[in-house]
Motif scaffolding. Structure first.
Motif, PDB file in Angstrom:
ATOM      1  N   ASP A  74     -53.762  31.768 -29.273  1.00 20.92           N
ATOM      2  CA  ASP A  74     -52.778  32.982 -29.755  1.00 20.92           C
ATOM      3  C   ASP A  74     -51.509  32.453 -29.168  1.00 20.92           C
ATOM      4  N   ARG A  75     -51.565  32.227 -27.933  1.00 19.39           N
ATOM      5  CA  ARG A  75     -50.088  31.874 -27.338  1.00 19.39           C
ATOM      6  C   ARG A  75     -49.448  30.797 -27.563  1.00 19.39           C
ATOM      7  N   GLY A  76     -50.342  29.790 -28.133  1.00 16.35           N
ATOM      8  CA  GLY A  76     -49.895  28.499 -28.600  1.00 16.35           C
ATOM      9  C   GLY A  76     -49.836  27.521 -27.587  1.00 16.35           C
ATOM     10  N   SER A  77     -50.163  27.769 -26.363  1.00 13.14           N
ATOM     11  CA  SER A  77     -50.447  26.804 -25.265  1.00 13.14           C
ATOM     12  C   SER A  77     -51.255  27.450 -24.236  1.00 13.14           C
ATOM     13  N   THR A  78     -51.749  26.581 -23.349  1.00 12.04           N
ATOM     14  CA  THR A  78     -52.850  27.067 -22.142  1.00 12.04           C
ATOM     15  C   THR A  78     -52.177  26.797 -21.010  1.00 12.04           C
ATOM     16  N   SER A  79     -52.295  27.868 -19.903  1.00 14.41           N
ATOM     17  CA  SER A  79     -51.699  27.733 -18.882  1.00 14.41           C
ATOM     18  C   SER A  79     -52.672  26.843 -17.867  1.00 14.41           C
ATOM     19  N   MET A  80     -52.259  26.660 -16.666  1.00 15.86           N
ATOM     20  CA  MET A  80     -53.104  26.282 -15.711  1.00 15.86           C
ATOM     21  C   MET A  80     -54.051  27.352 -15.244  1.00 15.86           C
ATOM     22  N   ALA A  81     -53.514  28.597 -15.331  1.00 14.61           N
ATOM     23  CA  ALA A  81     -54.313  29.571 -15.014  1.00 14.61           C
ATOM     24  C   ALA A  81     -55.691  29.681 -16.014  1.00 14.61           C
ATOM     25  N   ASP A  82     -55.418  29.544 -17.245  1.00 16.27           N
ATOM     26  CA  ASP A  82     -56.417  29.720 -18.413  1.00 16.27           C
ATOM     27  C   ASP A  82     -57.511  28.334 -17.817  1.00 16.27           C
ATOM     28  N   VAL A  83     -56.994  27.218 -17.438  1.00 22.84           N
ATOM     29  CA  VAL A  83     -57.893  26.153 -17.133  1.00 22.84           C
ATOM     30  C   VAL A  83     -58.790  26.388 -16.062  1.00 22.84           C
ATOM     31  N   CYS A  84     -58.221  27.177 -14.985  1.00 23.92           N
ATOM     32  CA  CYS A  84     -58.850  27.512 -13.763  1.00 23.92           C
ATOM     33  C   CYS A  84     -59.916  28.742 -14.148  1.00 23.92           C
ATOM     34  N   GLU A  85     -59.464  29.431 -14.739  1.00 19.91           N
ATOM     35  CA  GLU A  85     -60.342  30.483 -15.369  1.00 19.91           C
ATOM     36  C   GLU A  85     -61.641  30.056 -16.252  1.00 19.91           C
ATOM     37  N   GLY A  86     -61.248  29.134 -17.022  1.00 14.41           N
ATOM     38  CA  GLY A  86     -62.193  28.667 -17.811  1.00 14.41           C
ATOM     39  C   GLY A  86     -63.229  27.604 -16.999  1.00 14.41           C
ATOM     40  N   LEU A  87     -62.520  26.968 -15.906  1.00 16.24           N
ATOM     41  CA  LEU A  87     -63.579  26.154 -15.164  1.00 16.24           C
ATOM     42  C   LEU A  87     -64.419  27.122 -14.260  1.00 16.24           C
ATOM     43  N   GLN A  88     -63.985  28.442 -13.835  1.00 13.64           N
ATOM     44  CA  GLN A  88     -64.806  29.222 -13.108  1.00 13.64           C
ATOM     45  C   GLN A  88     -65.922  29.747 -14.082  1.00 13.64           C
ATOM     46  N   ALA A  89     -65.570  29.977 -15.227  1.00  9.93           N
ATOM     47  CA  ALA A  89     -66.736  30.720 -16.118  1.00  9.93           C
ATOM     48  C   ALA A  89     -67.784  29.536 -16.528  1.00  9.93           C
ATOM     49  N   ILE A  90     -67.135  27.998 -16.560  1.00  8.45           N
ATOM     50  CA  ILE A  90     -68.206  27.133 -16.627  1.00  8.45           C
ATOM     51  C   ILE A  90     -69.164  26.982 -15.433  1.00  8.45           C
ATOM     52  N   ALA A  91     -68.240  27.124 -14.088  1.00  9.49           N
ATOM     53  CA  ALA A  91     -69.272  27.216 -12.911  1.00  9.49           C
ATOM     54  C   ALA A  91     -70.243  28.166 -12.830  1.00  9.49           C
ATOM     55  N   LEU A  92     -69.730  29.456 -13.445  1.00  5.66           N
ATOM     56  CA  LEU A  92     -70.823  30.579 -13.589  1.00  5.66           C
ATOM     57  C   LEU A  92     -72.083  30.526 -14.436  1.00  5.66           C
ATOM     58  N   ILE A  93     -71.483  29.674 -15.445  1.00  5.40           N
ATOM     59  CA  ILE A  93     -72.654  29.520 -16.603  1.00  5.40           C
ATOM     60  C   ILE A  93     -73.813  28.419 -15.787  1.00  5.40           C
ATOM     61  N   LEU A  94     -73.165  27.532 -15.049  1.00  8.29           N
ATOM     62  CA  LEU A  94     -74.131  26.620 -14.640  1.00  8.29           C
ATOM     63  C   LEU A  94     -74.714  27.096 -13.242  1.00  8.29           C
ATOM     64  N   LEU A  95     -74.381  27.837 -12.632  1.00  5.13           N
ATOM     65  CA  LEU A  95     -74.890  28.431 -11.268  1.00  5.13           C
ATOM     66  C   LEU A  95     -75.775  29.476 -11.609  1.00  5.13           C
ATOM     67  N   GLY A  96     -75.342  30.429 -12.623  1.00  2.00           N
ATOM     68  CA  GLY A  96     -76.409  31.427 -12.548  1.00  2.00           C
ATOM     69  C   GLY A  96     -75.756  32.688 -11.769  1.00  2.00           C
ATOM     70  N   PRO A  97     -76.295  33.803 -12.125  1.00  2.00           N
ATOM     71  CA  PRO A  97     -75.941  35.068 -11.569  1.00  2.00           C
ATOM     72  C   PRO A  97     -76.081  35.446 -10.051  1.00  2.00           C
ATOM     73  N   GLY A  98     -76.976  34.631  -9.235  1.00  2.00           N
ATOM     74  CA  GLY A  98     -77.185  35.089  -8.051  1.00  2.00           C
ATOM     75  C   GLY A  98     -78.373  36.044  -7.812  1.00  2.00           C
ATOM     76  N   ALA A  99     -78.611  36.253  -6.556  1.00  2.53           N
ATOM     77  CA  ALA A  99     -79.646  37.419  -6.229  1.00  2.53           C
ATOM     78  C   ALA A  99     -79.165  38.671  -6.331  1.00  2.53           C
ATOM     79  N   TYR A 100     -77.938  38.806  -6.263  1.00  2.00           N
ATOM     80  CA  TYR A 100     -77.182  40.296  -6.104  1.00  2.00           C
ATOM     81  C   TYR A 100     -76.600  40.448  -7.741  1.00  2.00           C
ATOM     82  N   SER A 101     -77.709  40.763  -8.899  1.00  2.00           N
ATOM     83  CA  SER A 101     -77.174  40.859  -9.872  1.00  2.00           C
ATOM     84  C   SER A 101     -78.314  41.583 -10.813  1.00  2.00           C
ATOM     85  N   PHE A 102     -78.037  42.301 -11.906  1.00  2.00           N
ATOM     86  CA  PHE A 102     -78.855  42.918 -12.581  1.00  2.00           C
ATOM     87  C   PHE A 102     -79.976  41.812 -13.352  1.00  2.00           C
ATOM     88  N   ASP A 103     -79.510  40.638 -13.417  1.00  2.00           N
ATOM     89  CA  ASP A 103     -80.291  39.238 -14.028  1.00  2.00           C
ATOM     90  C   ASP A 103     -81.508  39.107 -13.177  1.00  2.00           C
TER      91      ASP A 103
END
Length: 117
Positions: A74-103
Motif C-alpha cells: 500500500d505504501r509502495g515500499s517496505t521499510s527496514m521496520a517492516d522487514v524486522c517485524e516480518g522476521l519476528q512474525a516468522i520466528a513466532l510461527i516457527l517457535l510457537g506460543p510458549g507455555a504462557y499462552s492460551f495455546d
C-alpha cells in the motif's frame, strides 16, 4: 495444534516468547499511523489480541505477516521496520506460543495415568 510444536517452553524461554509476542504488537502499533485503513483496523482488532494472548498463534502470526506485506504494498515500499517485524512474525510461527499462552492451556502436553482394574 500440539503436532505443530514439540514443546511449550517454560521459564526464561517462555518469558522470551512472551516478549517476542509483545515486541510484534508494539511494532504493529508504531506502524499504524494517524489514519489506519480498514484492513489495518481489522488486523488490529482480531490479530493483535490473538497474538497477545497466544491464541492460535501460528495462524495469527501468518495472517499478520500477510498484513505487513500488504501494508508495504500500500505504501509502495517496505521499510527496514517492516522487514524486522516480518522476521519476528516468522520466528513466532516457527517457535510457537510458549507455555504462557492460551495455546499451551488448550493444546499443551497432557499426561494420563492408566490404572489397573
Amino acid at each position: 495444534m500440539q503436532r505443530l510444536y514439540s514443546i511449550f517452553p517454560q521459564g526464561l524461554p517462555g518469558v522470551g516468547l512472551v516478549l517476542l509476542r509483545m515486541s510484534i504488537i508494539l511494532r504493529w502499533f508504531a506502524d499504524l499511523g494517524p489514519q489506519p485503513s480498514a484492513w489495518q483496523w481489522i488486523a488490529t482488532a482480531v490479530l493483535i489480541p490473538a497474538i497477545a494472548l497466544g491464541l492460535v498463534t501460528s495462524a495469527a502470526s501468518l495472517a499478520l505477516l500477510v498484513s505487513i506485506a500488504i501494508a508495504g504494498l500500500d505504501r509502495g515500499s517496505t521499510s527496514m521496520a517492516d522487514v524486522c517485524e516480518g522476521l519476528q512474525a516468522i520466528a513466532l510461527i516457527l517457535l510457537g506460543p510458549g507455555a504462557y499462552s492460551f495455546d499451551a492451556r488448550l493444546f499443551g502436553r497432557r499426561s494420563f495415568e492408566l490404572t489397573k482394574r
